[in-house]
Design an enzyme around this catalytic site. Structure first.
Site, PDB file in Angstrom:
ATOM      1  CB  ALA A  43      -0.909  -0.017   1.228  1.00  0.00           C
ATOM      2  CG  ASN A  98       0.385  -6.119   5.910  1.00  0.00           C
ATOM      3  OD1 ASN A  98       1.011  -7.151   6.135  1.00  0.00           O
ATOM      4  ND2 ASN A  98      -0.935  -6.063   5.988  1.00  0.00           N
ATOM      5  CG  HIS A 109       0.211   4.845   4.460  1.00  0.00           C
ATOM      6  ND1 HIS A 109      -0.014   4.564   5.785  1.00  0.00           N
ATOM      7  CD2 HIS A 109      -0.512   3.946   3.759  1.00  0.00           C
ATOM      8  CE1 HIS A 109      -0.842   3.532   5.882  1.00  0.00           C
ATOM      9  NE2 HIS A 109      -1.158   3.149   4.666  1.00  0.00           N
TER      10      HIS A 109
HETATM   11  N1  LIG Z   1       1.551  -5.562   1.885  1.00  0.00           N
HETATM   12  C1  LIG Z   1       0.583  -4.663   2.058  1.00  0.00           C
HETATM   13  O1  LIG Z   1       0.782  -3.452   2.017  1.00  0.00           O
HETATM   14  C2  LIG Z   1      -0.813  -5.163   2.273  1.00  0.00           C
HETATM   15  C3  LIG Z   1      -1.896  -4.314   2.015  1.00  0.00           C
HETATM   16  C4  LIG Z   1      -3.176  -4.807   2.220  1.00  0.00           C
HETATM   17  C5  LIG Z   1      -3.377  -6.098   2.703  1.00  0.00           C
HETATM   18  N2  LIG Z   1      -2.292  -6.876   2.972  1.00  0.00           N
HETATM   19  C6  LIG Z   1      -2.444  -8.226   3.535  1.00  0.00           C
HETATM   20  O2  LIG Z   1      -2.775  -9.131   2.510  1.00  0.00           O
HETATM   21  C7  LIG Z   1      -3.589 -10.185   3.032  1.00  0.00           C
HETATM   22  C8  LIG Z   1      -4.847 -10.344   2.164  1.00  0.00           C
HETATM   23  O3  LIG Z   1      -5.591  -9.139   2.169  1.00  0.00           O
HETATM   24  P1  LIG Z   1      -7.091  -9.128   1.577  1.00  0.00           P
HETATM   25  O4  LIG Z   1      -7.576  -7.724   1.669  1.00  0.00           O
HETATM   26  O5  LIG Z   1      -7.117  -9.838   0.273  1.00  0.00           O
HETATM   27  O6  LIG Z   1      -7.848  -9.996   2.697  1.00  0.00           O
HETATM   28  P2  LIG Z   1      -9.285 -10.695   2.588  1.00  0.00           P
HETATM   29  O7  LIG Z   1      -9.754 -10.817   3.994  1.00  0.00           O
HETATM   30  O8  LIG Z   1     -10.153  -9.988   1.602  1.00  0.00           O
HETATM   31  O9  LIG Z   1      -8.951 -12.152   2.007  1.00  0.00           O
HETATM   32  C9  LIG Z   1      -8.123 -13.064   2.683  1.00  0.00           C
HETATM   33  C10 LIG Z   1      -8.588 -14.488   2.314  1.00  0.00           C
HETATM   34  O10 LIG Z   1      -7.622 -15.412   2.809  1.00  0.00           O
HETATM   35  C11 LIG Z   1      -8.286 -16.484   3.463  1.00  0.00           C
HETATM   36  N3  LIG Z   1      -7.395 -16.986   4.514  1.00  0.00           N
HETATM   37  C12 LIG Z   1      -6.910 -16.312   5.596  1.00  0.00           C
HETATM   38  N4  LIG Z   1      -6.090 -17.090   6.316  1.00  0.00           N
HETATM   39  C13 LIG Z   1      -6.048 -18.300   5.687  1.00  0.00           C
HETATM   40  C14 LIG Z   1      -5.368 -19.519   5.955  1.00  0.00           C
HETATM   41  N5  LIG Z   1      -4.565 -19.664   7.017  1.00  0.00           N
HETATM   42  N6  LIG Z   1      -5.556 -20.548   5.101  1.00  0.00           N
HETATM   43  C15 LIG Z   1      -6.356 -20.424   4.020  1.00  0.00           C
HETATM   44  N7  LIG Z   1      -7.033 -19.284   3.706  1.00  0.00           N
HETATM   45  C16 LIG Z   1      -6.872 -18.227   4.534  1.00  0.00           C
HETATM   46  C17 LIG Z   1      -9.589 -15.887   4.002  1.00  0.00           C
HETATM   47  O11 LIG Z   1     -10.591 -16.881   4.132  1.00  0.00           O
HETATM   48  C18 LIG Z   1      -9.937 -14.858   2.923  1.00  0.00           C
HETATM   49  O12 LIG Z   1     -10.789 -15.394   1.917  1.00  0.00           O
HETATM   50  C19 LIG Z   1      -3.907  -9.794   4.491  1.00  0.00           C
HETATM   51  O13 LIG Z   1      -3.069 -10.502   5.384  1.00  0.00           O
HETATM   52  C20 LIG Z   1      -3.592  -8.318   4.542  1.00  0.00           C
HETATM   53  O14 LIG Z   1      -3.162  -7.891   5.821  1.00  0.00           O
HETATM   54  C21 LIG Z   1      -1.031  -6.447   2.738  1.00  0.00           C
END
Ligand SMILES: NC(=O)c1ccc[n+]([C@@H]2O[C@H](COP(=O)([O-])OP(=O)(O)OC[C@H]3O[C@@H](n4cnc5c(N)ncnc54)[C@H](O)[C@@H]3O)[C@@H](O)[C@H]2O)c1
Length: 278
Positions: A131, A199, A229
């Site tokens: 992000a 993150n 940010h």
């Molecule tokens: N790097 C960054 O800047 C950044 C930015 C935004 C989100 N993220 C991270 O990316 C990840 C995904 O974000 P999102 O918005 O797509 O989330 P989301 O909640 O929309 O989707 C996550 C999916 O993963 C599944 N899931 C979670 N843990 C699991 C496991 N142990 N085994 C199997 N399935 C699992 C959930 O059921 C869900 O369908 C999150 O951890 C979030 O914190 C990172």
């Protein structure tokens, strides 16, 4: 050669990544494996694709055979999923991409373990910028020497509703009528009290001077409409200042749309012979 891809997490980011792999032929990638602990999310995603991936897994099963079907495993699920899936993938000699980068500073020893296995098995570990912007300049600056890295995150006060730390400080969000600093401290402390920032704080820490030295300021700003940010880096190279005003993902308001786009841009970087930017 077609790169065979597996995706863990069929939520906001996973859906955008899968759509890109499915629709952008120029990436030269094929989706072979989808994993999510909610089977209905896998099915909802599959309906959006032109072709059903060969393997879909919900819940934890033995991954060994499924990993044989992929060259690259993308984690876009949760911090727990990094431990659960990334380590077995690296042990099987697969490249990985990690979106839940916060896991790398929250779980003691995980970062070193990932680097050790990746080195031993000659695997690549891709961590998209997520992000934020400015990771390129921070990495370059770090070669010469960085003095300070400071992240300021601004959100409308209601964006902190339900936050335990804010409540413990006796801050009444509905009464905030001008900018108010909620927290100043290290990235290591910030992620404990503001896990939604984990993150961004982790990516900056890993690219720069680590979670103890990276400073984080959290501000409730009634004038803000989006998550903003600001990153200031001072080093031998001079000073860098980056401000990102994030639009939320249409399907998950807690996730910035830029995060999914940065993962797709990283895939582009893997697929194309020319790489621009550090
Ligand atoms: N790097 C960054 O800047 C950044 C930015 C935004 C989100 N993220 C991270 O990316 C990840 C995904 O974000 P999102 O918005 O797509 O989330 P989301 O909640 O929309 O989707 C996550 C999916 O993963 C599944 N899931 C979670 N843990 C699991 C496991 N142990 N085994 C199997 N399935 C699992 C959930 O059921 C869900 O369908 C999150 O951890 C979030 O914190 C990172």
């Amino acid at each position: 050669m077609v790169l065979r891809v597996g995706v863990v997490g069929c939520g906001a980011i996973g859906t955008e990544i899968c759509n890109a792999i499915d629709s952008k032929e120029e990436l030269g990638m094929e989706l072979k494996l989808l994993i999510d602990n909610h089977p209905e999310r896998i099915e909802a995603l599959v309906t959006k694709l032109s072709k059903r991936p060969a393997i879909t897994i919900s819940g934890s099963k033995d991954l060994t055979a499924s990993l044989d079907a992929v060259d690259l495993l993308i984690e876009c699920a949760s911090q727990e999923a990094v431990r659960e899936f990334v380590i077995p993938a690296l042990n099987a000699g697969k490249d990985v991409m990690i979106l839940s980068v916060g896991a790398l500073i929250c779980y003691e020893g995980l970062f070193d373990e990932i680097v050790r296995i990746a080195r031993r098995n000659s695997c690549r570990v891709y961590i998209p910028s997520g992000a934020i912007a400015g990771i390129d300049g921070l990495k370059s600056g770090a070669i010469g020497g960085i003095h300070t890295v400071e992240l300021t995150t601004r959100k409308p006060p209601q964006g902190f509703e339900g936050n335990k730390y804010v409540k413990e400080q006796g801050i009444v969000l509905s009464r905030i009528d001008k900018e108010q600093i909620l927290f100043v401290g290290s990235a290591r402390e910030a992620v404990k009290h503001f896990p939604e920032n984990v993150n961004v704080a982790a990516s900056l820490s890993i690219a720069g001077i680590g979670p103890e030295s990276t400073k984080v300021k959290i501000v409730a700003d009634p004038g803000a409409t989006e998550n903003v940010h600001e990153i200031e880096v001072i080093g031998e190279f001079g000073r860098m200042f980056v401000r990102v005003e994030n639009v939320p993902s249409p399907s998950n308001p807690r996730t910035s749309h830029l995060a999914a786009l940065s993962a797709i841009a990283t895939l582009k970087g893997i697929a194309y012979p020319l790489r621009i930017g550090t």
